[in-house]
Scaffold this active site. Structure first.
Site, PDB file in Angstrom:
ATOM      1  N   SER A  75       0.875  -1.180   0.000  1.00 29.06           N
ATOM      2  CA  SER A  75       0.000   0.000   0.000  1.00 29.06           C
ATOM      3  C   SER A  75       0.908   1.224   0.000  1.00 29.06           C
ATOM      4  CB  SER A  75      -0.864   0.047   1.272  1.00 29.06           C
ATOM      5  OG  SER A  75      -1.489   1.313   1.386  1.00 29.06           O
ATOM      6  N   ASN A  99      -7.718  -9.797  -3.093  1.00 30.87           N
ATOM      7  CA  ASN A  99      -6.923 -10.778  -3.834  1.00 30.87           C
ATOM      8  C   ASN A  99      -5.951 -11.514  -2.911  1.00 30.87           C
ATOM      9  OD1 ASN A  99      -8.152 -10.199  -6.285  1.00 30.87           O
ATOM     10  ND2 ASN A  99      -6.728  -8.523  -6.747  1.00 30.87           N
ATOM     11  N   ALA A 114      -1.206  -5.472   7.176  1.00 33.09           N
ATOM     12  CA  ALA A 114      -0.481  -4.339   7.778  1.00 33.09           C
ATOM     13  C   ALA A 114      -1.435  -3.158   7.813  1.00 33.09           C
ATOM     14  CB  ALA A 114       0.753  -4.000   6.951  1.00 33.09           C
ATOM     15  N   TYR A 145      -6.412   6.910   2.492  1.00 32.78           N
ATOM     16  CA  TYR A 145      -5.548   5.940   3.178  1.00 32.78           C
ATOM     17  C   TYR A 145      -6.254   5.368   4.403  1.00 32.78           C
ATOM     18  CZ  TYR A 145      -1.319   4.189   5.581  1.00 32.78           C
ATOM     19  OH  TYR A 145      -0.379   3.414   6.221  1.00 32.78           O
TER      20      TYR A 145
END
Ligand code: NAD
Length: 332
Positions: A75, A99, A114, A145
């Site tokens: 990310s 996924n 995470a 985010y």
């Protein structure tokens, strides 16, 4: 020999995780599309047990061998990255997590997401325990985010509850160490880049906002302890030693022997005022506590950054300006 798959394995945390897992005797599959990561972070790994796959995990992907553990690290993670890549950040949190969870299901692997202290937003409880639901602005610039991670947590819990997948959630607080990109906009690499170039060290606001900084080796140890445990609920991982950003800037200037002055700039939108993990759960369930002081960690980070900087300096003609030094945005 267990096999671990690390998404985002060529990034800052992912590459340290690959190193640690290999040291631990795992076979490691590193999956990354190099959006914010770099092959240089894993270029030193020359082992048969290591495999790199250049894949974008927002589209379906398959792995042609058994996998025991998945560490889903991919990310964008710094405020300037997710400001540059808002849709990608949401897609990685949604499709990328889907996924990766789907792969974990097919492989019957233990899965770790995470997540981040940003799920707490600008917190109204201090320090932040895992039971706190947060104070997030969903439509502000950080929303892409924060909400991507909150969605990814919800998705992970749905796979646990509905699909019986073996999952866990790491809520990572600010972590620092070697391999952070000097221009990634986060506080410590920015301060370091500026201080090492004797350029003004830019602190947002009056610098009284607090953060709790964890050295990377401690964090990685915590991630592995969590993924190798049977814990399913979210666990905060971070160093509870809280300091203001001004104190951090002063420490960086001091430890780099810099002539840089500290200057102040406007606060970014929705910048959290405080940040401190309550790590009672990590201590009780995993026996984990951070061991490095912030100063020890900074000294190691500076030692790793200095030879690279010197190498770059000796490569440029004497008349050229020193590398770094432009006052970029600073966030943590
Ligand atoms: P990073 O940007 O260095 O690493 C992220 C990695 O993910 C990069 O290598 C990037 O190329 C890869 N990536 C992004 N999109 C991808 C895609 N679609 N397919 C495959 N790979 C993709 O960031 P980091 O600091 O190492 O953060 C790693 C993880 O830890 C992130 O999920 C972040 O949210 C989380 N986290 C980090 C911190 C911190 O202080 N570093 C704090 C909280 C949470």
């Amino acid at each position: 020999m267990p096999t671990s798959l690390v998404t985002g394995g060529a990034g800052f945390l992912g590459s340290h995780l690959c190193d640690h897992l290999l040291e631990r005797g795992h076979r490691v599959i590193c999956v990354d599309n190099l959006e914010t990561g770099n092959l240089a972070n894993i270029g030193h790994i020359r082992r048969e047990e290591f495999r790199f796959l250049n894949l974008d995990i927002t589209t379906h992907f398959e792995i042609d061998e058994p996998v025991d553990f998945i560490y889903h690290m991919a990310s964008p993670a710094s405020p300037i990255d997710y400001a540059r890549l808002p849709l990608h950040t949401l897609k990685v949190g949604a499709y990328g997590t889907h996924n990766s969870l789907g792969l974990a299901k097919r492989k019957r692997a233990r899965f770790m997401i995470a997540s981040t202290s940003e799920v707490y937003g600008d917190p109204l409880i201090h320090p932040q325990p895992e039971s706190y639901w947060g104070n997030v602005n969903p439509i502000g610039p950080r929303g892409v985010y924060d909400e991507a991670k909150r969605y990814a947590e919800a998705l992970t819990m749905a796979y646990l509850r509905q699909q019986g997948l073996d999952t866990c959630i790491a809520r990572i607080f600010n972590t620092f160490g070697p391999r952070m990109r000097p221009n990634d906009g986060r506080a410590i690499p920015t301060f370091l880049r500026q201080a090492l170039a004797d350029k003004p060290v830019t602190v947002f606001g009056d610098g009284s906002q607090t953060r709790s900084f964890c050295y990377v080796d401690d964090l990685i140890r915590g991630l592995v302890a969590l993924n190798e445990s049977g814990v399913h609920e979210p666990v905060n991982l971070g160093n509870p030693h809280e300091m203001t950003l001004l104190e951090m800037a002063e420490a960086v200037v001091e430890l780099t022997d810099s002539r840089a002055e500290i200057v102040f700039e406007a606060l970014p939108v929705d910048d959290p005022k405080v940040r401190q993990p309550d790590i009672a759960r990590a201590r009780d369930l995993l026996g984990w506590t951070p061991e490095f002081t912030v100063r020890d960690g900074l000294e190691r980070t500076i030692a790793a950054a200095t030879p690279r900087l010197e190498a770059r300096e000796s490569a440029v003609p004497a008349a050229s300006p020193r590398p770094g030094g432009s006052s970029g945005p600073v966030a943590a």
